[in-house]
Each structure stands twice: as C-alpha cells, then as structure tokens.
Design a protein around this motif. Sequence first.
Motif, short mmCIF file in Angstrom:
data_model
loop_
_atom_site.label_atom_id
_atom_site.label_comp_id
_atom_site.label_asym_id
_atom_site.label_seq_id
_atom_site.Cartn_x
_atom_site.Cartn_y
_atom_site.Cartn_z
N VAL A 1 0.88 -1.17 0.00
CA VAL A 1 0.00 0.00 0.00
C VAL A 1 0.91 1.21 0.00
CG1 VAL A 1 -1.74 1.31 1.28
CG2 VAL A 1 -1.83 -1.20 1.25
N ILE A 2 0.67 2.10 -0.95
CA ILE A 2 1.56 3.24 -1.12
C ILE A 2 0.75 4.53 -1.06
CG2 ILE A 2 3.23 4.34 -2.68
CD1 ILE A 2 3.49 1.49 -3.98
N GLY A 3 0.95 5.30 -0.04
CA GLY A 3 0.44 6.65 -0.02
C GLY A 3 -1.05 6.84 -0.04
N VAL A 4 -1.77 6.29 0.90
CA VAL A 4 -3.19 6.61 1.06
C VAL A 4 -3.24 7.98 1.73
CG1 VAL A 4 -5.36 5.96 2.15
CG2 VAL A 4 -3.84 4.19 1.23
N VAL A 5 -3.95 8.91 1.11
CA VAL A 5 -4.02 10.26 1.65
C VAL A 5 -5.41 10.85 1.36
CG1 VAL A 5 -2.98 11.28 -0.43
CG2 VAL A 5 -2.92 12.56 1.70
N THR A 6 -5.93 11.54 2.36
CA THR A 6 -7.19 12.27 2.22
C THR A 6 -6.91 13.75 2.45
OG1 THR A 6 -8.46 10.37 3.00
CG2 THR A 6 -9.55 12.51 3.10
N ASP A 7 -7.40 14.57 1.55
CA ASP A 7 -7.23 16.02 1.67
C ASP A 7 -7.88 16.49 2.97
OD1 ASP A 7 -6.29 18.45 0.80
OD2 ASP A 7 -7.80 18.70 -0.77
N VAL A 8 -7.27 17.46 3.62
CA VAL A 8 -7.69 17.89 4.96
C VAL A 8 -9.19 18.17 5.08
CG1 VAL A 8 -7.39 19.68 6.73
CG2 VAL A 8 -5.39 18.73 5.57
N PRO A 9 -9.83 18.90 4.17
CA PRO A 9 -11.26 19.18 4.36
C PRO A 9 -12.17 17.94 4.29
CG PRO A 9 -10.34 20.58 2.62
CD PRO A 9 -9.29 19.59 3.01
N TYR A 10 -11.64 16.83 3.78
CA TYR A 10 -12.46 15.63 3.58
C TYR A 10 -12.16 14.52 4.59
CZ TYR A 10 -13.55 17.90 -0.81
OH TYR A 10 -13.97 18.80 -1.75
N ARG A 11 -11.32 14.79 5.56
CA ARG A 11 -10.95 13.74 6.51
C ARG A 11 -12.10 13.38 7.44
NH1 ARG A 11 -4.66 15.56 7.59
NH2 ARG A 11 -4.02 15.03 5.47
N ARG A 12 -12.03 12.17 7.97
CA ARG A 12 -13.01 11.62 8.93
C ARG A 12 -14.36 11.34 8.28
NH1 ARG A 12 -10.14 9.59 12.50
NH2 ARG A 12 -11.92 9.41 13.84
#
Length: 180
Positions: free
Chosen positions: A117-128
């Motif tokens: 798994v490489i680099g799972v990222v969620t943009d700050v306004p869309y987290r949680r």
Amino acid sequence: MRHPDGRPATGRAGHTTSRPDRRPAVRQAVADDLPELLRLRASLFEDLGGDYFNPAAAGDDWRHHLAAVMKEQLTSDTATARILVVDGGSGLAACGMGTVDQWFPGPHNVNGRVGHVIGVVTDVPYRRRGYSRAIMRELLDWFREREASRVDLYASPEGEPLYRALGFVDHPDPALFWRP
C-alpha cells in the motif's frame, strides 16, 4: 447497483456507480486525475514532515519522476499498480495506490506475491468521512484477487488506527533500509 458477489458495479471509465449504503464512491484513477494525484501525494509528504519526508529538500525531481510513473500506470494496458480515488467538490478528496511484487517464494510466503500500500491520503477538508477506509477496502480486494500472500504498508500516526482496524499488525521483521 452491485455485482452478484457484492462488489459495486462500475460504469464508464471505471467510475463506481452510486452506492445505496452511502459508502464513498471509489473509482480507478484516470490520466486526467494526474495533477490532483501529484497534489495529494505532495501533501502526504508535507504532513509527515521531517528531513526524510521534506519534498522541498528533494527539489522537484521526485515530482517529475512520480508524474512519469503515474502516467505510465494510468495509461498502460500492462499496469502493475492500482490507483484509486474518491472525488471531492472541485478535485480529488482522497487517493491510494497499491502494487503487487513477485518475490521468491518461501515458507512464510508460498507464492512470493507481496502487496504494498503506497500513499493513502485524504485532503484535509475531507478527513473523517471514511474515504481512506473505502479506498483501503477496494485495495485489499484487489490484493486478494492477485493472490498476494502478504500486504505491507508504512503508517502515519494518524493512519495507524485505520490500518489496525482493517487487520494490519506489527511486522515480525525489523524494518531497515539502505541508500547507496
């Protein structure tokens, strides 16, 4: 709409159709997503911080190399990576990538296939909102389809609870690396 096996049905260009259970719609990334994928990947390193993860210290070379590899993976008929995204309001809200490598088989990995798994990222306004979880579930299905005997990842402190909830455990071997 869902397949008989319970997976979501997909529409044109790999886009996932609407989901009645309200889980985020995950789709396969396409070449038009490349600028947003590069933005999210850079934000991952900025969030991690430190000298090792400082993208500014590396200059822009890594971005050019990443763009070339991603473009190849997004446009090739023989792609070896899976790049998944969740759409946001004006761009991508989240992304995650996976690869499967063929290692030499052994007693703890009988077919030698190892997922990463490489680099799972969620943009700050869309987290949680469950975007990373939805991407991870799709990636884990993809690893199963490719018969990966094991899936490895590196977790940020913020992401570790999610990965543990999905069944990831501490690796029995020490993680070491070498740079020439």
